[in-house]
Design a protein around this motif. Structure first.
Motif, PDB file in Angstrom:
ATOM      1  N   HIS A 108       6.317  -5.495   1.922  1.00  0.00           N
ATOM      2  CA  HIS A 108       6.053  -4.663   2.870  1.00  0.00           C
ATOM      3  C   HIS A 108       7.067  -3.540   3.390  1.00  0.00           C
ATOM      4  N   ARG A 109       8.380  -4.021   3.636  1.00  0.00           N
ATOM      5  CA  ARG A 109       9.671  -3.144   3.507  1.00  0.00           C
ATOM      6  C   ARG A 109       9.612  -2.054   2.601  1.00  0.00           C
ATOM      7  N   VAL A 110       9.524  -2.596   1.373  1.00  0.00           N
ATOM      8  CA  VAL A 110       9.724  -1.446   0.262  1.00  0.00           C
ATOM      9  C   VAL A 110       8.468  -0.505   0.339  1.00  0.00           C
ATOM     10  N   VAL A 111       7.306  -1.172   0.357  1.00  0.00           N
ATOM     11  CA  VAL A 111       6.122  -0.247   0.388  1.00  0.00           C
ATOM     12  C   VAL A 111       6.338   0.926   1.731  1.00  0.00           C
ATOM     13  N   LYS A 112       6.877   0.542   2.810  1.00  0.00           N
ATOM     14  CA  LYS A 112       7.049   1.484   3.979  1.00  0.00           C
ATOM     15  C   LYS A 112       8.087   2.374   3.685  1.00  0.00           C
ATOM     16  N   VAL A 113       9.158   1.848   3.301  1.00  0.00           N
ATOM     17  CA  VAL A 113      10.431   2.903   2.966  1.00  0.00           C
ATOM     18  C   VAL A 113      10.082   4.036   1.871  1.00  0.00           C
ATOM     19  N   PHE A 114       9.271   3.321   0.789  1.00  0.00           N
ATOM     20  CA  PHE A 114       9.010   4.341  -0.307  1.00  0.00           C
ATOM     21  C   PHE A 114       7.598   4.993  -0.107  1.00  0.00           C
ATOM     22  N   GLY A 115       6.962   4.938   0.854  1.00  0.00           N
ATOM     23  CA  GLY A 115       5.768   5.633   1.044  1.00  0.00           C
ATOM     24  C   GLY A 115       4.859   4.870   0.225  1.00  0.00           C
ATOM     25  N   GLY A 116       4.671   3.803  -0.248  1.00  0.00           N
ATOM     26  CA  GLY A 116       3.657   3.285  -1.106  1.00  0.00           C
ATOM     27  C   GLY A 116       2.186   2.934  -0.561  1.00  0.00           C
ATOM     28  N   GLU A 117       2.048   3.074   0.907  1.00  0.00           N
ATOM     29  CA  GLU A 117       0.888   2.749   1.463  1.00  0.00           C
ATOM     30  C   GLU A 117      -0.440   3.198   0.588  1.00  0.00           C
ATOM     31  N   LYS A 118      -0.714   4.426   0.191  1.00  0.00           N
ATOM     32  CA  LYS A 118      -1.853   4.686  -0.496  1.00  0.00           C
ATOM     33  C   LYS A 118      -1.922   4.008  -1.645  1.00  0.00           C
ATOM     34  N   TYR A 119      -0.744   3.837  -2.576  1.00  0.00           N
ATOM     35  CA  TYR A 119      -0.667   3.150  -3.932  1.00  0.00           C
ATOM     36  C   TYR A 119      -0.994   1.666  -3.749  1.00  0.00           C
ATOM     37  N   GLU A 120      -0.645   1.109  -2.732  1.00  0.00           N
ATOM     38  CA  GLU A 120      -0.864  -0.188  -2.646  1.00  0.00           C
ATOM     39  C   GLU A 120      -2.407  -0.383  -2.083  1.00  0.00           C
ATOM     40  N   SER A 121      -2.916   0.550  -1.150  1.00  0.00           N
ATOM     41  CA  SER A 121      -4.407   0.701  -0.881  1.00  0.00           C
ATOM     42  C   SER A 121      -5.288   0.842  -1.963  1.00  0.00           C
ATOM     43  N   ASP A 122      -4.913   1.595  -2.789  1.00  0.00           N
ATOM     44  CA  ASP A 122      -5.746   1.905  -3.979  1.00  0.00           C
ATOM     45  C   ASP A 122      -5.750   0.584  -4.851  1.00  0.00           C
ATOM     46  N   ARG A 123      -4.808  -0.168  -5.052  1.00  0.00           N
ATOM     47  CA  ARG A 123      -4.722  -1.147  -5.810  1.00  0.00           C
ATOM     48  C   ARG A 123      -5.599  -2.438  -5.201  1.00  0.00           C
ATOM     49  N   LEU A 124      -5.513  -2.592  -3.779  1.00  0.00           N
ATOM     50  CA  LEU A 124      -6.316  -3.399  -2.993  1.00  0.00           C
ATOM     51  C   LEU A 124      -7.739  -3.162  -2.991  1.00  0.00           C
ATOM     52  N   ARG A 125      -8.122  -1.861  -3.030  1.00  0.00           N
ATOM     53  CA  ARG A 125      -9.524  -1.303  -3.116  1.00  0.00           C
ATOM     54  C   ARG A 125      -9.989  -1.565  -4.526  1.00  0.00           C
ATOM     55  N   ALA A 126      -9.318  -1.406  -5.522  1.00  0.00           N
ATOM     56  CA  ALA A 126      -9.825  -1.558  -6.987  1.00  0.00           C
ATOM     57  C   ALA A 126      -9.809  -3.053  -6.960  1.00  0.00           C
ATOM     58  N   ALA A 127      -8.928  -4.001  -6.680  1.00  0.00           N
ATOM     59  CA  ALA A 127      -9.342  -5.440  -6.882  1.00  0.00           C
ATOM     60  C   ALA A 127     -10.206  -5.901  -6.061  1.00  0.00           C
ATOM     61  N   SER A 128     -10.753  -5.296  -4.797  1.00  0.00           N
ATOM     62  CA  SER A 128     -11.703  -5.876  -3.931  1.00  0.00           C
ATOM     63  C   SER A 128     -13.070  -5.180  -4.707  1.00  0.00           C
ATOM     64  N   ASN A 129     -12.903  -4.037  -5.266  1.00  0.00           N
ATOM     65  CA  ASN A 129     -14.257  -3.738  -5.783  1.00  0.00           C
ATOM     66  C   ASN A 129     -14.873  -4.351  -7.096  1.00  0.00           C
ATOM     67  N   ARG A 130     -13.580  -4.975  -7.868  1.00  0.00           N
ATOM     68  CA  ARG A 130     -13.885  -5.701  -8.961  1.00  0.00           C
ATOM     69  C   ARG A 130     -14.592  -7.112  -8.634  1.00  0.00           C
ATOM     70  N   LEU A 131     -14.075  -7.700  -7.384  1.00  0.00           N
ATOM     71  CA  LEU A 131     -14.649  -8.728  -6.808  1.00  0.00           C
ATOM     72  C   LEU A 131     -16.037  -8.546  -6.297  1.00  0.00           C
ATOM     73  N   ARG A 132     -16.117  -7.470  -5.803  1.00  0.00           N
ATOM     74  CA  ARG A 132     -17.604  -7.125  -5.254  1.00  0.00           C
ATOM     75  C   ARG A 132     -18.713  -7.077  -6.352  1.00  0.00           C
ATOM     76  N   LEU A 133     -18.171  -6.190  -7.534  1.00  0.00           N
ATOM     77  CA  LEU A 133     -19.398  -6.445  -8.494  1.00  0.00           C
ATOM     78  C   LEU A 133     -19.370  -7.675  -9.255  1.00  0.00           C
ATOM     79  N   ALA A 134     -18.542  -8.688  -9.259  1.00  0.00           N
ATOM     80  CA  ALA A 134     -18.687 -10.160  -9.950  1.00  0.00           C
ATOM     81  C   ALA A 134     -19.469 -10.797  -8.816  1.00  0.00           C
TER      82      ALA A 134
END
Length: 466
Positions: free
Chosen positions: A194-220
């Motif tokens: 989380h520290r690396v995510v915050k320092v490098f502004g990776g919130e959107k990137y991680e949010s997109d990864r989580l949404r993609a993984a959640s959506n794949r689980l939803r479809l299954a």
């Protein structure tokens, strides 16, 4: 289940009592309906007491069976989690290098819980409803065996439907568990860094990864629900044909006064109860399949071979001389050697610094000392004793380790260099950054170059490369 046989037997008795109360109620009502309008009031005095008694008996049996199986289920999941956790602690370092932490967490948490649900809820419904169906069939045969034989004609088609749906459920349930583990992995990775995510502004990137993984689980999970929901309507349609024929024949028999109104009404009630039990039984197949797939997943983990300890020697206080004799280490038979024919002697009390380029084998050399890995060729000696002959616990008791703290995401090398707000940087800029970090040479040695996947927290790279 074996350690809890006595409790399971008591639960089975409770379910047997519950299943028998449905027939008891029909037997109480049947003579009253046959003699409706002519029965004397004194003959009905026992009726309220009998009804209350049946429901008290049903309540006791229901409490014993449901609570008992829930207790067994909680004990099973506790035992599974403890055994799986203890087994994980005995696994070799190479196992963790090749396996995502998210997948392991999912097995110990989510999969074990699915086993508990199958061991309590599904087993309760399956046994209780099967017993009820058996009692109802016996009662129906007793009232009118000719009509009941018509119902038997529908059972093979119902069984075939359940079998086909179970195959589909098992495949989709495995997919749900894989995607649950993948989501756990992405979430664990984002939280840990989380520290690396915050320092490098990776919130959107991680949010997109989580949404993609959640959506794949939803479809299954949607596929799983669709497969589970399909069984009930198909079985109801199949059984409806048999019910229609049964009612048609029953009405014709009643007009011939083959049996009384009470017999007819109780037969129809028993038949409807039987259909309801079949419906509930088909609905629980989804839970059973989830439990079976989850059990296979957890037991596959428990069956993984633990770290091998071939040592027989117990050490006292050691002097600390470490000797490498023609040591070679390959992580893969087809890959280049991480260490090749190394000869090295470190005297007791001596401080040694290993200096070299990334990927030069420094971390591998250090990991051989506590026997995290065994050398492919050659041997290591501690005070003249081969490390392979020393008990692992005794060996590691002599060693203190300060490891490197690596934060890398399970993505390409390029994505890890150009991370967060720098995502989308041109390849030339990425290469210049790699060159400045003295990493360009080993990156180009990778088969996929900058597109190589580094693994969770860089497990596919050496400590220096990460």
């Amino acid at each position: 289940m074996r350690p809890y046989r006595a409790i399971f037997g008591l639960c089975t008795v409770g379910m047997l009592v519950v299943a028998s109360t449905d027939v008891m109620m029909l037997r109480i009502v049947q003579p009253m309906l046959n003699e409706f309008g002519t029965v004397g009031t004194e003959a009905t005095l026992y009726l309220p007491i009998a009804i209350v008694g049946v429901f008290v008996l049903r309540g006791i049996g229901s409490y014993i069976s449901e609570y008992g199986l829930a207790w067994i289920g909680s004990r099973i999941v506790f035992d599974l989690r403890c055994e799986a956790s203890d087994h994980l602690l005995r696994m070799p370092t190479s196992f963790y290098d090749a396996t995502s932490a998210g997948f392991l967490l999912s097995k110990v948490t989510f999969d074990a819980q699915q086993v508990a649900a199958a061991a309590s809820e599904a087993v309760t419904v399956s046994i209780r409803n099967t017993l009820t169906i058996a009692f109802m069939l016996a009662y129906l045969l007793y009232i009118n065996w000719q009509l009941t034989l018509i119902a038997f004609a529908a059972f093979p088609f119902v069984a075939l439907t359940i079998r086909q749906i179970n195959k589909r459920l098992r495949r989709v349930t495995g997919l749900v568990q894989e995607r649950t583990a993948a989501l756990t992995h992405v979430l664990e990775e984002a939280i840990a860094a989380h520290r690396v995510v915050k320092v490098f502004g990776g919130e959107k990137y991680e949010s997109d990864r989580l949404r993609a993984a959640s959506n794949r689980l939803r479809l299954a999970m949607a596929k799983q629900s669709a497969a589970a929901a399909l069984g009930t309507p198909i079985n109801q349609i199949i059984v409806s044909f048999a019910v229609g024929v049964i009612l048609w024949v029953a009405v014709r028999q009643s007009t011939d006064r083959s049996y009384g109104a009470g017999d007819f009404v109780t037969y129809v009630l028993a038949l409807l109860n039987l259909l309801n039990q079949l419906k509930t039984l088909s609905n629980v197949t989804a839970t059973v399949q989830r439990g079976l797939v989850a059990a296979a997943s957890v037991f596959a983990l428990i069956d993984e071979p633990p770290e091998v300890d071939t040592g027989t020697v117990d050490l006292g206080r050691v002097r600390g001389e470490i000797r490498f004799e023609h040591v070679t280490k390959r992580y893969d038979p087809e890959a280049p050697a991480a260490l090749s024919d190394v000869d090295l002697v470190i005297a007791p009390g001596e401080s040694v610094a290993l200096v070299g380029p990334s990927g030069g084998g420094k971390t591998t050399l250090v990991n051989l000392i506590p026997h995290f890995y065994a050398p492919t060729e050659g041997r290591l000696l501690l005070d003249g004793r081969d490390l392979a002959t020393i008990h692992l616990k005794e060996l590691r008791r002599q060693i203190a380790l300060v490891s490197q703290d690596i934060v890398l995401f399970n993505d390409t090398i390029a994505a890890n260099i150009a991370y967060g707000m720098m995502a989308g940087a041109p390849r030339e800029a990425i290469e210049r950054a790699a060159e400045a970090a003295n990493a360009l040479e080993f990156i180009r040695m990778q088969p996929e170059g900058f597109d190589a996947i580094v693994g969770e927290r860089g497990i596919r790279l050496s400590g220096g490369q990460g």
